[in-house]
Design a protein around this motif. Structure first.
Motif, PDB file in Angstrom:
ATOM      1  N   GLU A 119       0.822  -1.212   0.000  1.00 38.97           N
ATOM      2  CA  GLU A 119       0.000   0.000   0.000  1.00 38.97           C
ATOM      3  C   GLU A 119       0.856   1.261   0.000  1.00 38.97           C
ATOM      4  O   GLU A 119       0.388   2.336   0.333  1.00 38.97           O
ATOM      5  N   GLY A 120       2.150   1.111  -0.285  1.00 35.24           N
ATOM      6  CA  GLY A 120       2.985   2.304  -0.392  1.00 35.24           C
ATOM      7  C   GLY A 120       3.575   2.752   0.927  1.00 35.24           C
ATOM      8  O   GLY A 120       3.620   2.024   1.899  1.00 35.24           O
ATOM      9  N   ARG A 121       4.048   3.998   0.972  1.00 30.65           N
ATOM     10  CA  ARG A 121       4.778   4.517   2.131  1.00 30.65           C
ATOM     11  C   ARG A 121       3.864   5.281   3.081  1.00 30.65           C
ATOM     12  O   ARG A 121       2.864   5.853   2.687  1.00 30.65           O
ATOM     13  N   ARG A 122       4.264   5.256   4.370  1.00 34.02           N
ATOM     14  CA  ARG A 122       3.597   6.091   5.357  1.00 34.02           C
ATOM     15  C   ARG A 122       4.668   6.858   6.124  1.00 34.02           C
ATOM     16  O   ARG A 122       5.816   6.440   6.214  1.00 34.02           O
ATOM     17  N   ARG A 123       4.285   7.963   6.702  1.00 35.92           N
ATOM     18  CA  ARG A 123       5.258   8.808   7.389  1.00 35.92           C
ATOM     19  C   ARG A 123       5.513   8.367   8.825  1.00 35.92           C
ATOM     20  O   ARG A 123       6.556   8.618   9.376  1.00 35.92           O
ATOM     21  N   GLU A 124       4.503   7.741   9.443  1.00 32.03           N
ATOM     22  CA  GLU A 124       4.673   7.390  10.843  1.00 32.03           C
ATOM     23  C   GLU A 124       5.550   6.149  10.983  1.00 32.03           C
ATOM     24  O   GLU A 124       5.736   5.379  10.059  1.00 32.03           O
ATOM     25  N   ARG A 125       6.077   5.973  12.178  1.00 35.19           N
ATOM     26  CA  ARG A 125       6.885   4.802  12.493  1.00 35.19           C
ATOM     27  C   ARG A 125       6.232   4.044  13.640  1.00 35.19           C
ATOM     28  O   ARG A 125       5.476   4.599  14.424  1.00 35.19           O
ATOM     29  N   GLN A 126       6.572   2.766  13.730  1.00 37.94           N
ATOM     30  CA  GLN A 126       6.085   1.982  14.845  1.00 37.94           C
ATOM     31  C   GLN A 126       6.930   2.287  16.077  1.00 37.94           C
ATOM     32  O   GLN A 126       8.134   2.058  16.071  1.00 37.94           O
ATOM     33  N   GLN A 127       6.306   2.786  17.099  1.00 36.81           N
ATOM     34  CA  GLN A 127       7.009   3.083  18.340  1.00 36.81           C
ATOM     35  C   GLN A 127       6.139   2.599  19.499  1.00 36.81           C
ATOM     36  O   GLN A 127       5.068   3.139  19.755  1.00 36.81           O
ATOM     37  N   TYR A 128       6.614   1.579  20.177  1.00 34.38           N
ATOM     38  CA  TYR A 128       5.849   0.996  21.260  1.00 34.38           C
ATOM     39  C   TYR A 128       6.492   1.337  22.588  1.00 34.38           C
ATOM     40  O   TYR A 128       7.684   1.158  22.784  1.00 34.38           O
ATOM     41  N   SER A 129       5.675   1.813  23.509  1.00 32.41           N
ATOM     42  CA  SER A 129       6.191   2.186  24.823  1.00 32.41           C
ATOM     43  C   SER A 129       6.131   0.984  25.772  1.00 32.41           C
ATOM     44  O   SER A 129       5.563  -0.052  25.453  1.00 32.41           O
ATOM     45  N   THR A 130       6.716   1.150  26.950  1.00 34.65           N
ATOM     46  CA  THR A 130       6.695   0.103  27.954  1.00 34.65           C
ATOM     47  C   THR A 130       5.259  -0.175  28.385  1.00 34.65           C
ATOM     48  O   THR A 130       4.471   0.738  28.619  1.00 34.65           O
ATOM     49  N   LEU A 131       4.930  -1.450  28.500  1.00 32.84           N
ATOM     50  CA  LEU A 131       3.565  -1.822  28.824  1.00 32.84           C
ATOM     51  C   LEU A 131       3.309  -1.734  30.324  1.00 32.84           C
ATOM     52  O   LEU A 131       4.166  -2.099  31.140  1.00 32.84           O
ATOM     53  N   SER A 164       5.492  -2.679   2.250  1.00 31.76           N
ATOM     54  CA  SER A 164       6.765  -3.309   1.902  1.00 31.76           C
ATOM     55  C   SER A 164       7.871  -2.287   1.668  1.00 31.76           C
ATOM     56  O   SER A 164       8.984  -2.654   1.301  1.00 31.76           O
ATOM     57  N   SER A 165       7.558  -1.008   1.875  1.00 32.21           N
ATOM     58  CA  SER A 165       8.576   0.044   1.764  1.00 32.21           C
ATOM     59  C   SER A 165       8.211   1.171   2.723  1.00 32.21           C
ATOM     60  O   SER A 165       7.100   1.217   3.250  1.00 32.21           O
ATOM     61  N   GLY A 166       9.155   2.078   2.937  1.00 34.75           N
ATOM     62  CA  GLY A 166       8.911   3.183   3.851  1.00 34.75           C
ATOM     63  C   GLY A 166       9.329   2.847   5.273  1.00 34.75           C
ATOM     64  O   GLY A 166       9.884   1.778   5.548  1.00 34.75           O
ATOM     65  N   PRO A 167       9.037   3.738   6.214  1.00 42.74           N
ATOM     66  CA  PRO A 167       9.512   3.558   7.591  1.00 42.74           C
ATOM     67  C   PRO A 167       8.741   2.526   8.399  1.00 42.74           C
ATOM     68  O   PRO A 167       9.217   2.067   9.425  1.00 42.74           O
ATOM     69  N   MET A 168       7.522   2.174   7.976  1.00 44.83           N
ATOM     70  CA  MET A 168       6.708   1.214   8.724  1.00 44.83           C
ATOM     71  C   MET A 168       6.462   0.000   7.851  1.00 44.83           C
ATOM     72  O   MET A 168       5.712   0.050   6.878  1.00 44.83           O
ATOM     73  N   LEU A 169       7.113  -1.122   8.184  1.00 42.53           N
ATOM     74  CA  LEU A 169       7.075  -2.313   7.360  1.00 42.53           C
ATOM     75  C   LEU A 169       6.259  -3.409   8.028  1.00 42.53           C
ATOM     76  O   LEU A 169       6.251  -3.540   9.249  1.00 42.53           O
ATOM     77  N   GLY A 170       5.594  -4.213   7.210  1.00 37.97           N
ATOM     78  CA  GLY A 170       4.910  -5.385   7.729  1.00 37.97           C
ATOM     79  C   GLY A 170       3.417  -5.381   7.460  1.00 37.97           C
ATOM     80  O   GLY A 170       2.872  -4.496   6.795  1.00 37.97           O
ATOM     81  N   SER A 171       2.750  -6.395   7.970  1.00 38.64           N
ATOM     82  CA  SER A 171       1.314  -6.566   7.801  1.00 38.64           C
ATOM     83  C   SER A 171       0.553  -5.406   8.436  1.00 38.64           C
ATOM     84  O   SER A 171       0.731  -5.101   9.616  1.00 38.64           O
ATOM     85  N   ILE A 172      -0.301  -4.749   7.660  1.00 40.14           N
ATOM     86  CA  ILE A 172      -1.076  -3.622   8.182  1.00 40.14           C
ATOM     87  C   ILE A 172      -1.993  -4.082   9.315  1.00 40.14           C
ATOM     88  O   ILE A 172      -2.179  -3.374  10.304  1.00 40.14           O
TER      89      ILE A 172
END
Length: 367
Positions: A119-131, A164-172
């Motif tokens: 689905e192309g590129r997105r600007r956000e990144r995956q950032q997970y905080s402490t649970l 499959s490209s950009g800063p956030m990779l993987g299954s949506i």
């Protein structure tokens, strides 16, 4: 993970899901035994071996997660996972896991599969905080009884998309699931700490990310202890599978992803095929009786004949398939210079018997 053009997002998916599961275990103060299989281990044999080796104790959490190609078969709304050796129903995995996980507090069976696309590129990144440990325990352990949940990334007839490209990779879908859980557990959203709320929120997030193209599904059951002894299942069958090809038709120059393709349609009837299913294969010849040679190792049999095929199957002993479709780009037919007439013969391969059980008459076409 080794498919050309998809290495980055699938490698990222494996890494992210492994780290996420480890973080959940840490927040619960649970030890974990994560087992990851890809490459040559991405098989139904390995899957069944892992299920049979589980020693689930009272209060455990069991998670199965699949990411890869998949499809839908005629009489099951849940996806079929495309493992290296054969296709495998998610519902079959769920059933086998329930059989050995009766003591588990929570069983999660999740598949992210269909025909993965970008689905192309997105600007956000995956950032997970402490649970937050207390919230994590409330979600995973703080409910009455025992739960078994089956979920998949899209409903029947839909693709499952991946970045499959950009800063956030993987299954949506699983990006949405991890994001939803993380935000609920660290208090950045007011999502209720129930699995219904988590999967509903994941559904909504996935719809937003895919512009409404992908609708996930899930089902929550009470997981009751079964006290079932797992024994070796006999592979003998009372009836030998057989099949017939009732009708074949061809449609030329159909557009798929902006590429002109041939569509080969067929109506089938099968009897006594087991849950391994079968494969419908179109074999190309020119002239009749002479295999048309593949030139680029894309659409071919193991011995190099131009071909295209698709898997199929049913939960029923007697099944009808009104329109199985095989699609091959025109450029992959590898026309022979000066040759106008070409022939197709369809074959039905039974995965249980490991052989073709039916061939059609020849269908003639011209290029």
């Amino acid at each position: 993970m080794e498919e050309q053009g998809r290495e980055k997002d699938r490698t990222a998916e494996l890494k992210q899901m492994t780290e996420f599961c480890s973080s959940i275990a840490d927040a619960l103060d649970f030890s974990h035994d994560l087992r990851c299989h890809s490459g040559s281990e991405f098989t139904s044999t390995m899957l069944e071996k892992e299920i049979s080796s589980l020693n689930v104790q009272e209060g455990d959490i069991v998670l199965f997660y699949y990411a890869g190609h998949g499809c839908n078969w005629d009489d099951d709304d849940w996806p079929h996972m495309t493992l290296l050796d054969r296709q495998y129903w998610e519902t079959t995995v769920f059933s086998k896991l329930k059989n050995v996980s009766g003591k588990a507090k929570l069983l999660l069976c999740i598949s992210s599969c269909c025909n993965m696309d970008s689905e192309g590129r997105r600007r956000e990144r995956q950032q997970y905080s402490t649970l937050d440990k207390e919230k994590t325990k409330k979600l995973f352990l703080g409910f009455e009884g025992k739960k078994a949940i089956v979920a998949s990334s899209s409903i029947r007839g839909q693709y499952t998309y991946s970045w499959s490209s950009g800063p956030m990779l993987g299954s949506i879908y699983t990006i949405s699931l991890r994001k939803t859980i993380n935000e609920a557990l660290n208090g950045t959203t007011n999502t209720e700490l129930t699995w219904d709320a988590i999967f509903e929120s994941t559904k909504n997030q996935t719809l937003v990310y895919t512009n409404g193209k992908q609708l996930p599904q899930y089902k929550i059951e009470i997981n009751k202890p079964r006290n079932i002894t797992i024994t070796q299942v006999s592979t003998s069958k009372a009836q030998t599978a057989n099949a017939s090809i009732e009708e074949i038709w061809i449609e030329h120059n159909k557009m798929h992803n902006d590429v002109k393709c041939m569509e080969i349609h067929a109506k089938l009837i099968t009897h006594y095929m087991d849950d391994k299913g079968g494969r419908l294969v179109a074999l190309f010849e020119s002239p009749k009786g002479t295999a048309l040679k593949d030139m680029n190792n894309n659409y071919r049999t193991v011995d190099g004949q131009v071909s295209v095929g698709t898997d199929f199957g049913s939960h029923y002993e007697h099944a009808k398939y009104s329109n199985i479709i095989m699609i091959i780009p025109n450029s992959e037919i590898h026309a022979v210079k000066g040759q106008k007439d070409y022939f197709i013969r369809l074959g039905i391969y039974d995965y249980h018997q490991k052989k073709y059980i039916q061939f059609s008459d020849y269908i003639r076409f011209s290029l």
